[in-house]
Design a protein around this motif. Structure first.
Motif, PDB file in Angstrom:
ATOM      1  N   ASP A  52       0.832  -1.201   0.000  1.00  0.00           N
ATOM      2  CA  ASP A  52       0.000   0.000   0.000  1.00  0.00           C
ATOM      3  C   ASP A  52       0.869   1.254   0.000  1.00  0.00           C
ATOM      4  N   PRO A  53       1.558   1.539  -1.109  1.00  0.00           N
ATOM      5  CA  PRO A  53       2.410   2.730  -1.145  1.00  0.00           C
ATOM      6  C   PRO A  53       1.605   4.023  -1.022  1.00  0.00           C
ATOM      7  N   THR A  54       0.338   3.998  -1.437  1.00  0.00           N
ATOM      8  CA  THR A  54      -0.509   5.182  -1.337  1.00  0.00           C
ATOM      9  C   THR A  54      -0.657   5.627   0.110  1.00  0.00           C
ATOM     10  N   MET A  55      -0.797   4.663   1.025  1.00  0.00           N
ATOM     11  CA  MET A  55      -0.922   4.987   2.437  1.00  0.00           C
ATOM     12  C   MET A  55       0.329   5.724   2.917  1.00  0.00           C
ATOM     13  N   PHE A  56       1.510   5.223   2.553  1.00  0.00           N
ATOM     14  CA  PHE A  56       2.752   5.872   2.960  1.00  0.00           C
ATOM     15  C   PHE A  56       2.821   7.289   2.397  1.00  0.00           C
ATOM     16  N   TRP A  57       2.437   7.427   1.127  1.00  0.00           N
ATOM     17  CA  TRP A  57       2.489   8.733   0.476  1.00  0.00           C
ATOM     18  C   TRP A  57       1.513   9.712   1.145  1.00  0.00           C
ATOM     19  N   LYS A  65       7.991  11.481   1.706  1.00  0.00           N
ATOM     20  CA  LYS A  65       7.558  11.577   0.305  1.00  0.00           C
ATOM     21  C   LYS A  65       8.763  11.723  -0.625  1.00  0.00           C
ATOM     22  N   LYS A  66       9.771  12.461  -0.193  1.00  0.00           N
ATOM     23  CA  LYS A  66      10.983  12.613  -0.994  1.00  0.00           C
ATOM     24  C   LYS A  66      11.690  11.264  -1.141  1.00  0.00           C
ATOM     25  N   LYS A  67      11.760  10.494  -0.046  1.00  0.00           N
ATOM     26  CA  LYS A  67      12.395   9.170  -0.114  1.00  0.00           C
ATOM     27  C   LYS A  67      11.624   8.237  -1.037  1.00  0.00           C
ATOM     28  N   PHE A  73      11.397   6.948  -8.593  1.00  0.00           N
ATOM     29  CA  PHE A  73      11.882   7.715  -9.741  1.00  0.00           C
ATOM     30  C   PHE A  73      13.334   8.152  -9.477  1.00  0.00           C
ATOM     31  N   PRO A  74      14.313   7.256  -9.698  1.00  0.00           N
ATOM     32  CA  PRO A  74      15.708   7.548  -9.328  1.00  0.00           C
ATOM     33  C   PRO A  74      16.308   8.742 -10.065  1.00  0.00           C
TER      34      PRO A  74
END
Length: 123
Positions: A52-57, A65-67, A73-74
């Motif tokens: 659930d990356p959306t939750m972290f975001w 959010k920067k990490k 997106f490297p």
């Protein structure tokens, strides 16, 4: 010692060496157990992020959010005020996660192919 090849002093010295070695091995074992727990926590956190990356975001501060953005997106993101976001290079690790998600939608430990943010209506 029993055969008379070691005197009391040598025996005591060898026993002390063995005790020291045992104590050192015990400490090393405790350190490795700690490393295992630390690694398991890291893996659990990564699986949670992938599920659930959306939750972290949505719940993360600017630093998180920067990490997240740097890991997905490297090469960064480009934005043009007239055209919007450009095509960004996605990290191969994230692409692999998406590929696995497409192959096995039954596995709850992989990221859905929708990406980090909810889809924008009308796009």
């Amino acid at each position: 010692f029993i055969d008379g090849k070691l005197n009391d002093s040598d025996k005591d010295s060898k026993l002390q060496e063995a005790d020291n070695a045992l104590a050192m091995m015990t400490l090393q074992m405790m350190d490795s157990d700690k490393d295992i727990v630390d690694n398991e926590l890291i893996i659990d956190g990564a699986l949670l992020f992938m599920s659930d990356p959306t939750m972290f975001w949505n719940q993360g501060d600017v630093t998180l959010k920067k990490k997240i953005q740097d890991s997905v997106f490297p090469e960064g993101l480009t934005y043009d005020f007239e055209q919007g976001f450009g095509t960004a290079k996605i990290a191969s690790s994230y692409l692999l996660i998406n590929k696995k998600a497409e192959l096995s939608t039954k596995n709850p430990n992989v990221v859905a192919t929708s990406g980090l943010e909810p889809p924008t209506p009308g796009l």
